[in-house]
Design a protein around this motif. Structure first.
Motif, PDB file in Angstrom:
ATOM      1  N   GLY A   1       0.808  -1.220   0.000  1.00 57.07           N
ATOM      2  CA  GLY A   1       0.000   0.000   0.000  1.00 57.07           C
ATOM      3  C   GLY A   1       0.837   1.264   0.000  1.00 57.07           C
ATOM      4  O   GLY A   1       1.969   1.297  -0.485  1.00 57.07           O
ATOM      5  N   PHE A   2       0.286   2.301   0.590  1.00 59.22           N
ATOM      6  CA  PHE A   2       0.867   3.643   0.542  1.00 59.22           C
ATOM      7  C   PHE A   2       2.326   3.695   0.988  1.00 59.22           C
ATOM      8  O   PHE A   2       3.186   4.193   0.265  1.00 59.22           O
ATOM      9  N   ASP A   3       2.608   3.166   2.194  1.00 64.27           N
ATOM     10  CA  ASP A   3       3.956   3.323   2.770  1.00 64.27           C
ATOM     11  C   ASP A   3       5.028   2.673   1.910  1.00 64.27           C
ATOM     12  O   ASP A   3       6.072   3.270   1.629  1.00 64.27           O
ATOM     13  N   VAL A   4       4.759   1.439   1.490  1.00 63.07           N
ATOM     14  CA  VAL A   4       5.737   0.690   0.694  1.00 63.07           C
ATOM     15  C   VAL A   4       5.909   1.344  -0.680  1.00 63.07           C
ATOM     16  O   VAL A   4       7.018   1.424  -1.204  1.00 63.07           O
ATOM     17  N   THR A   5       4.818   1.852  -1.225  1.00 62.44           N
ATOM     18  CA  THR A   5       4.878   2.504  -2.533  1.00 62.44           C
ATOM     19  C   THR A   5       5.689   3.790  -2.443  1.00 62.44           C
ATOM     20  O   THR A   5       6.527   4.079  -3.308  1.00 62.44           O
ATOM     21  N   LYS A   6       5.473   4.542  -1.374  1.00 63.19           N
ATOM     22  CA  LYS A   6       6.206   5.792  -1.154  1.00 63.19           C
ATOM     23  C   LYS A   6       7.704   5.498  -1.068  1.00 63.19           C
ATOM     24  O   LYS A   6       8.532   6.151  -1.706  1.00 63.19           O
ATOM     25  N   GLU A   7       8.036   4.473  -0.310  1.00 59.97           N
ATOM     26  CA  GLU A   7       9.429   4.053  -0.150  1.00 59.97           C
ATOM     27  C   GLU A   7      10.027   3.592  -1.491  1.00 59.97           C
ATOM     28  O   GLU A   7      11.177   3.909  -1.811  1.00 59.97           O
TER      29      GLU A   7
ATOM     30  N   PHE B   1       0.170  -2.219  -5.113  1.00 59.22           N
ATOM     31  CA  PHE B   1      -0.878  -3.235  -5.250  1.00 59.22           C
ATOM     32  C   PHE B   1      -1.768  -2.914  -6.456  1.00 59.22           C
ATOM     33  O   PHE B   1      -2.036  -3.772  -7.296  1.00 59.22           O
ATOM     34  N   GLU B   2      -2.197  -1.649  -6.547  1.00 61.00           N
ATOM     35  CA  GLU B   2      -3.071  -1.246  -7.653  1.00 61.00           C
ATOM     36  C   GLU B   2      -2.339  -1.328  -8.994  1.00 61.00           C
ATOM     37  O   GLU B   2      -2.933  -1.704 -10.010  1.00 61.00           O
ATOM     38  N   ILE B   3      -1.062  -0.997  -8.997  1.00 60.15           N
ATOM     39  CA  ILE B   3      -0.262  -1.100 -10.230  1.00 60.15           C
ATOM     40  C   ILE B   3      -0.190  -2.559 -10.677  1.00 60.15           C
ATOM     41  O   ILE B   3      -0.375  -2.870 -11.856  1.00 60.15           O
ATOM     42  N   LEU B   4       0.066  -3.474  -9.733  1.00 59.55           N
ATOM     43  CA  LEU B   4       0.149  -4.908 -10.059  1.00 59.55           C
ATOM     44  C   LEU B   4      -1.189  -5.417 -10.606  1.00 59.55           C
ATOM     45  O   LEU B   4      -1.221  -6.171 -11.580  1.00 59.55           O
TER      46      LEU B   4
ATOM     47  N   GLU C   1      -4.605  -7.056 -15.167  1.00 61.61           N
ATOM     48  CA  GLU C   1      -5.862  -6.856 -15.888  1.00 61.61           C
ATOM     49  C   GLU C   1      -5.656  -6.354 -17.314  1.00 61.61           C
ATOM     50  O   GLU C   1      -6.563  -6.426 -18.138  1.00 61.61           O
ATOM     51  N   SER C   2      -4.465  -5.863 -17.620  1.00 56.46           N
ATOM     52  CA  SER C   2      -4.190  -5.405 -18.983  1.00 56.46           C
ATOM     53  C   SER C   2      -3.989  -6.588 -19.935  1.00 56.46           C
ATOM     54  O   SER C   2      -3.971  -6.417 -21.148  1.00 56.46           O
ATOM     55  N   HIS C   3      -3.850  -7.781 -19.373  1.00 59.93           N
ATOM     56  CA  HIS C   3      -3.675  -8.987 -20.185  1.00 59.93           C
ATOM     57  C   HIS C   3      -5.026  -9.673 -20.349  1.00 59.93           C
ATOM     58  O   HIS C   3      -5.572 -10.215 -19.397  1.00 59.93           O
ATOM     59  N   LYS C   4      -5.534  -9.633 -21.558  1.00 62.63           N
ATOM     60  CA  LYS C   4      -6.910 -10.084 -21.825  1.00 62.63           C
ATOM     61  C   LYS C   4      -7.121 -11.580 -21.600  1.00 62.63           C
ATOM     62  O   LYS C   4      -8.235 -12.020 -21.380  1.00 62.63           O
TER      63      LYS C   4
END
Length: 127
Positions: A70-76, A109-112, A117-120
């Motif tokens: 989430g936020f903390d790990v992404t920021k890091e 998480f959202e990026i992953l 989901e970009s792979h049909k």
């Protein structure tokens, strides 16, 4: 001729197996790269290995992963890239970090999830 039912493969990402991005790459490498001598170590690399993959992915303990990545790990994650500088596009990363901080940016998480989901040919189920 009988109709053959084509069963898609089922792959399970288990959120209880890891708690950071490195651990996620490790899990993915176990699932998709058993016979390869390289491992996934970047977001682009993760995207690359999904090309041509046809599977349903069930992400168990996805709520845990959502918090872990989430936020903390992404920021890091962004701050480390900015510290490293080259070869990263520092301006772009600072922009992404800025968006994250004001609540507009995506967490890892959202990026992953977006990458999957970009792979049909892949159906993602969050559990």
């Amino acid at each position: 001729m009988k109709n053959e039912i084509h069963h898609k493969k089922m792959t399970v990402i288990n959120g209880s197996h890891f708690s950071d991005l490195e651990g996620f790459y490790e899990e993915i490498s176990q699932l998709f790269m058993k016979d390869e001598d390289w491992k996934v170590g970047t977001l682009d690399g993760f995207d690359d290995i999904l090309y041509g993959v046809e599977t349903d992915i069930t992400w168990k303990d996805s709520q845990k992963s959502k918090e872990d990545l989430g936020f903390d790990v992404t920021k890091e994650f962004y701050e480390n890239k900015i510290r490293q500088g080259k070869p990263f596009n520092v301006q772009l990363i600072q922009q992404k970090l800025g968006e994250l901080i004001v609540g507009k940016g995506q967490t890892l998480f959202e990026i992953l999830i977006d990458i999957i989901e970009s792979h049909k040919n892949i159906t993602l189920i969050l559990e």
